[in-house]
Design an enzyme around this catalytic site. Structure first.
Site, mmCIF file in Angstrom:
data_model
loop_
_atom_site.group_PDB
_atom_site.id
_atom_site.type_symbol
_atom_site.label_atom_id
_atom_site.label_comp_id
_atom_site.label_asym_id
_atom_site.label_seq_id
_atom_site.Cartn_x
_atom_site.Cartn_y
_atom_site.Cartn_z
ATOM 1 N N ASP A 1 6.007 18.957 -2.445
ATOM 2 C CA ASP A 1 5.499 20.422 -2.334
ATOM 3 C C ASP A 1 4.231 20.757 -3.093
ATOM 4 O OD1 ASP A 1 7.094 20.811 -0.274
ATOM 5 O OD2 ASP A 1 8.781 21.860 -1.566
ATOM 6 N N GLU B 1 5.131 25.339 -8.453
ATOM 7 C CA GLU B 1 4.037 25.533 -9.751
ATOM 8 C C GLU B 1 4.403 26.645 -10.804
ATOM 9 O OE1 GLU B 1 1.563 23.042 -10.342
ATOM 10 O OE2 GLU B 1 2.352 21.996 -8.572
ATOM 11 N N ASP C 1 5.668 27.663 -5.018
ATOM 12 C CA ASP C 1 5.688 26.555 -4.269
ATOM 13 C C ASP C 1 5.872 25.355 -5.237
ATOM 14 O OD1 ASP C 1 5.301 27.822 -1.951
ATOM 15 O OD2 ASP C 1 3.264 26.978 -1.643
ATOM 16 N N GLU D 1 -1.748 21.592 -3.825
ATOM 17 C CA GLU D 1 -3.122 21.236 -4.232
ATOM 18 C C GLU D 1 -4.065 21.030 -2.989
ATOM 19 O OE1 GLU D 1 -4.491 18.013 -6.371
ATOM 20 O OE2 GLU D 1 -2.577 18.011 -7.845
HETATM 21 C C1 LIG Z 1 26.117 24.569 -5.832
HETATM 22 C C2 LIG Z 1 24.971 24.278 -5.002
HETATM 23 C C3 LIG Z 1 23.997 25.150 -4.958
HETATM 24 C C4 LIG Z 1 22.761 24.963 -3.924
HETATM 25 C C5 LIG Z 1 21.839 25.768 -3.840
HETATM 26 C C6 LIG Z 1 20.663 25.111 -3.398
HETATM 27 C C7 LIG Z 1 19.535 25.981 -3.092
HETATM 28 C C8 LIG Z 1 18.415 25.435 -3.002
HETATM 29 C C9 LIG Z 1 17.072 26.026 -2.617
HETATM 30 C C10 LIG Z 1 16.122 25.310 -2.582
HETATM 31 C C11 LIG Z 1 14.770 25.974 -2.099
HETATM 32 C C12 LIG Z 1 13.446 25.055 -2.261
HETATM 33 C C13 LIG Z 1 12.497 25.863 -2.180
HETATM 34 C C14 LIG Z 1 11.125 25.050 -2.673
HETATM 35 C C15 LIG Z 1 10.763 24.602 -3.563
HETATM 36 C C16 LIG Z 1 9.565 23.735 -3.909
HETATM 37 O O1 LIG Z 1 8.329 24.320 -3.394
HETATM 38 C C17 LIG Z 1 9.696 23.556 -5.501
HETATM 39 C C18 LIG Z 1 8.870 22.269 -5.608
HETATM 40 O O2 LIG Z 1 8.989 21.002 -4.916
HETATM 41 P P1 LIG Z 1 8.379 19.475 -5.225
HETATM 42 O O3 LIG Z 1 9.129 19.194 -6.573
HETATM 43 O O4 LIG Z 1 8.739 18.806 -4.029
HETATM 44 O O5 LIG Z 1 6.849 19.705 -5.487
HETATM 45 N N1 LIG Z 1 10.942 22.869 -5.620
HETATM 46 C C19 LIG Z 1 11.794 23.362 -6.392
HETATM 47 O O6 LIG Z 1 11.359 24.624 -6.970
HETATM 48 C C20 LIG Z 1 12.999 22.932 -7.028
HETATM 49 C C21 LIG Z 1 14.120 24.020 -6.528
HETATM 50 C C22 LIG Z 1 15.454 23.226 -6.617
HETATM 51 C C23 LIG Z 1 16.585 24.132 -6.945
HETATM 52 C C24 LIG Z 1 17.922 23.383 -7.284
HETATM 53 C C25 LIG Z 1 18.851 24.413 -7.614
HETATM 54 C C26 LIG Z 1 20.072 23.805 -7.686
HETATM 55 C C27 LIG Z 1 21.250 24.738 -8.156
HETATM 56 C C28 LIG Z 1 22.602 24.033 -8.735
HETATM 57 C C29 LIG Z 1 23.359 25.112 -9.166
HETATM 58 C C30 LIG Z 1 24.450 24.526 -9.580
HETATM 59 C C31 LIG Z 1 25.681 25.139 -10.108
HETATM 60 C C32 LIG Z 1 26.655 24.465 -10.482
HETATM 61 C C33 LIG Z 1 27.839 25.290 -11.450
HETATM 62 C C34 LIG Z 1 28.690 24.423 -11.964
HETATM 63 N N1 LIG Z 2 -2.390 11.124 -10.209
HETATM 64 C C1 LIG Z 2 -1.712 12.084 -10.704
HETATM 65 N N2 LIG Z 2 -1.171 12.025 -11.818
HETATM 66 C C2 LIG Z 2 -0.311 13.284 -12.471
HETATM 67 N N3 LIG Z 2 -0.033 14.162 -11.614
HETATM 68 C C3 LIG Z 2 -0.431 14.407 -10.270
HETATM 69 C C4 LIG Z 2 -1.242 13.259 -9.745
HETATM 70 N N4 LIG Z 2 -1.577 13.507 -8.517
HETATM 71 C C5 LIG Z 2 -1.051 14.703 -8.131
HETATM 72 N N5 LIG Z 2 -0.377 15.154 -9.290
HETATM 73 C C6 LIG Z 2 0.452 16.478 -9.453
HETATM 74 O O1 LIG Z 2 1.766 16.028 -9.521
HETATM 75 C C7 LIG Z 2 2.451 17.316 -9.178
HETATM 76 C C8 LIG Z 2 3.812 16.920 -8.446
HETATM 77 O O2 LIG Z 2 3.559 16.377 -7.241
HETATM 78 P P1 LIG Z 2 4.324 16.438 -6.117
HETATM 79 O O3 LIG Z 2 3.895 15.169 -5.209
HETATM 80 O O4 LIG Z 2 4.697 17.533 -5.443
HETATM 81 O O5 LIG Z 2 5.748 15.493 -6.622
HETATM 82 P P2 LIG Z 2 7.156 16.322 -7.008
HETATM 83 O O6 LIG Z 2 7.887 16.522 -5.649
HETATM 84 O O7 LIG Z 2 7.950 14.939 -7.592
HETATM 85 O O8 LIG Z 2 6.843 17.308 -7.992
HETATM 86 C C9 LIG Z 2 1.815 18.140 -8.689
HETATM 87 O O9 LIG Z 2 1.506 19.487 -9.193
HETATM 88 C C10 LIG Z 2 0.296 17.393 -8.365
HETATM 89 O O10 LIG Z 2 -0.410 18.478 -8.925
#
Ligand SMILES: CCCCCCCCCCCCC/C=C/[C@@H](O)[C@H](COP(=O)(O)O)NC(=O)CCCCCCCCCCCCCCC
Ligand SMILES: Nc1ncnc2c1ncn2[C@@H]1O[C@H](COP(=O)(O)OP(=O)(O)O)[C@@H](O)[C@H]1O
Ligand SMILES: [Ca+2]
Length: 546
Positions: A208, A508, A506, A213
């Site tokens: 994401d 960031e 998203d 980007e």
């Molecule tokens: C107890 C199980 C709870 C499960 C709750 C799940 C809620 C997850 C919601 C996820 C929404 C995702 C929205 C997207 C966000 C993304 O833009 C963004 C970036 O993604 P990228 O790394 O691929 O670039 N990702 C995120 O911000 C990651 C969010 C992940 C949140 C994980 C939360 C886990 C919560 C665990 C709580 C556990 C409590 C346990 C107590 C013993």
């Molecule tokens: N070549 C690179 N080196 C380091 N960071 C990068 C590169 N290309 C992209 N990024 C950055 O890496 C971050 C995470 O990328 P992403 O593909 O979303 O992976 P993830 O889901 O593991 O967070 C983004 O914020 C992006 O701007």
């Protein structure tokens, strides 16, 4: 429904069985027959009964090509090309590659090879199918691909080379591939350098964050080329290029929520057949200065804190979110502030609707057909409402945010392209209640059915954290850091909770917390079609019932 005129109809051989093969403008069908073999001039004729029926919409044919027979030589055990035999009984063949639906919204590239003895008939089939494909003008011919080699489990390059490039090459799509060298490489290249006229779309291989980007690069470039100032524009110019997402990140929620699965081959096939899914984009401003765009989650409190903590654990890969999630959950911080929002009119439904946004969603389509002016649109939204309090989380979901962690999403009834975002307010409650709420994201229970949860479908909202109301954010931020930062860092559960969280935009972290968010309806398009209803992938034959 009117029958489509037949373009071609022949009896061809498929794995030594006779088939009735028919092509019209809409579908390619073949029916196997049981046959007593009797060949007549390139076609098989024989007593027959229907044995198996297949049907592929022309728009889901990936390519057709003449097939050169290969057979295994006995002694060497290797595959060798069989030399062309100019004899009467020579077999000619062509192979059609097409989309096949598997379980869980996954698509695969399947192939079927038809044989016949008449060379001209074989060429006629190839030519006619090619002509049909050339009329599908929404298919991309040239793509600009950006790969983040460090996203997710650092398999972006491998995924592209092994899973995606072969599909593009099968469909004769030309590509320019850029493997990014640092963060913001893709964004800056798109914004300032890329010769976008050369391409029909941009492909993002990553998560994401990487998508974000590409989104920023493309939107900023479009505004710049059209002379629109992102700081003060009420209306932004939509981008002409579609974006394809090959999931290779940690959450990949934008891919999951628009395709129904995180699978590189499925995404590649949606790109090849030229799918198009419009998508809302939120613009985030601070004091009338543009900060960022968001298409999935804008989260303050819980999701902001999870992200902040997880950034230090990047080396762990996707597992960092689970560790930071548990840590943030245990810290149980809440934040005070004021939210004002402009509710969407009743016609947009509510976040608690049973109806979900699916492929060809009528709610989203209504938005693209109803040409309301900005003023009319604004007028139909009613008046701003204000609410204050102590919140564990403030989430704005412009789409469902479905992902493997929560297959139904943060807001299961949110629409991809309706011009609204679902504002979810989680007020201060006990740890147990918050856990119950979180757990409901993973089962069938309604996560909004709690007294401490409020949801609104909105077109705009503003947030101001309590301690900064009326003040200068940076000054107060600095003084707060000096006063409490040290103590709170050392003793995070000290009772003197930090006054502010950060916005997770998203994936960031936003540098400011006082923000104004506006939804821009259908500002961009993806190579996707939204999640298909179950009936479509369980019974692909329904697709052919044209
Ligand atoms: C107890 C199980 C709870 C499960 C709750 C799940 C809620 C997850 C919601 C996820 C929404 C995702 C929205 C997207 C966000 C993304 O833009 C963004 C970036 O993604 P990228 O790394 O691929 O670039 N990702 C995120 O911000 C990651 C969010 C992940 C949140 C994980 C939360 C886990 C919560 C665990 C709580 C556990 C409590 C346990 C107590 C013993
Ligand atoms: N070549 C690179 N080196 C380091 N960071 C990068 C590169 N290309 C992209 N990024 C950055 O890496 C971050 C995470 O990328 P992403 O593909 O979303 O992976 P993830 O889901 O593991 O967070 C983004 O914020 C992006 O701007
Ligand atoms: Ca929306």
């Amino acid at each position: 429904m009117e029958k489509q005129p037949r373009l071609l109809s022949s009896q061809l051989s498929l794995q030594n069985r006779v088939c009735d093969v028919t092509l019209n403008c809409v579908v390619l069908t073949w029916k196997e027959r049981e046959t007593t073999k009797k060949r007549v001039s390139g076609s098989f004729l024989g007593s027959s009964r229907a044995a198996g029926s297949h049907c592929v919409p022309v728009c889901e044919i990936i390519a057709v090509q003449e097939t050169t027979e290969a057979c295994q030589s006995n002694d060497a055990g290797r595959w060798q090309m069989v030399p062309q035999q100019p004899s009467e009984s020579e077999q000619h063949a062509f192979t059609v590659s097409y989309v096949e639906r598997m379980r869980g919204h996954r698509w695969r590239c399947s192939e079927v090879t038809f044989h016949c003895t008449d060379w001209r008939l074989c060429q006629q089939w190839i030519q006619t199918i090619k002509e049909q494909l050339s009329q599908l003008t929404s298919r991309p011919k040239s793509l600009l691909v950006y790969i983040n080699p460090y996203g997710g489990k650092q398999r972006g390059k491998w995924i592209y080379e092994h899973k995606v490039a072969p599909v593009f090459s099968r469909a004769s799509i030309s590509t320019d591939v850029i493997v990014t060298e640092c963060a913001n490489h893709a964004r800056n290249h798109l914004k300032k350098e890329a010769d976008l006229k050369k391409y029909d779309g941009v492909v993002c291989v990553g998560g994401d964050g990487m998508f974000s980007e590409i989104l920023h690069g493309l939107i900023s470039r479009t505004q710049c080329d059209s002379g629109v100032d992102e700081n003060c524009a009420e209306t932004l110019v939509p981008s002409a290029l579609r974006i394809g997402i090959i999931p290779a990140g940690s959450t990949d929620c934008i891919c999951f929520a628009t395709v129904g699965t995180n699978d590189p081959v499925t995404s590649a096939l949606h790109i090849v057949i030229g799918d198009s899914q419009p998508m809302d984009v939120c613009s985030v401003h601070h004091n009338n200065t543009f900060l960022r765009y968001s298409v999935s989650l804008l989260g303050y409190g819980f999701f902001g804190d999870v992200l902040t903590d997880s950034e230090r654990k990047r080396w762990m890969g996707p597992a960092r979110y689970d560790i930071s999630g548990v840590k943030t959950f245990l810290s149980h911080r809440y934040y005070e502030g004021t939210i004002s929002f402009l509710p969407a009119a009743d016609i947009f439904g509510t976040p608690r609707d049973k109806i979900k946004c699916r492929s060809g969603c009528s709610v989203c389509q209504k938005q693209s057909t109803e040409k309301l002016t900005e003023e009319e649109r604004e007028g139909s939204y009613g008046v701003w409402r204000v609410t204050r309090g102590k919140f564990l989380a403030i989430n704005a979901a412009s789409m469902s945010c479905a992902c493997p962690r929560t297959p139904k999403g943060l807001s299961p009834a949110a629409h991809l392209a309706d011009g609204t975002t679902d504002l979810i307010l989680i007020r201060k409650c006990s740890r147990l209640d918050f856990l119950r709420h979180l757990l409901r994201h993973t089962n069938k229970d309604d996560q909004f059915d709690h007294t401490f949860v409020e949801v609104h479908r909105v077109q705009q909202f503003r947030f101001t954290p309590k301690h900064w109301e009326g003040g200068s954010e940076l000054d107060l931020c600095e003084s707060k850091n000096r006063l409490f930062g040290q103590i709170c860092r050392q003793q995070p559960v000290c009772g003197c909770a930090p006054a502010h969280s950060s916005w997770n935009c998203d994936g960031e972290i936003l540098p400011q917390t006082t923000i104004h968010v506006r939804v821009h309806c259908q500002l961009i398009k993806l190579f996707a079609r939204g999640i298909e209803e179950k009936t479509v992938f369980e019974d692909p034959y329904t697709l052919c019932a044209v």
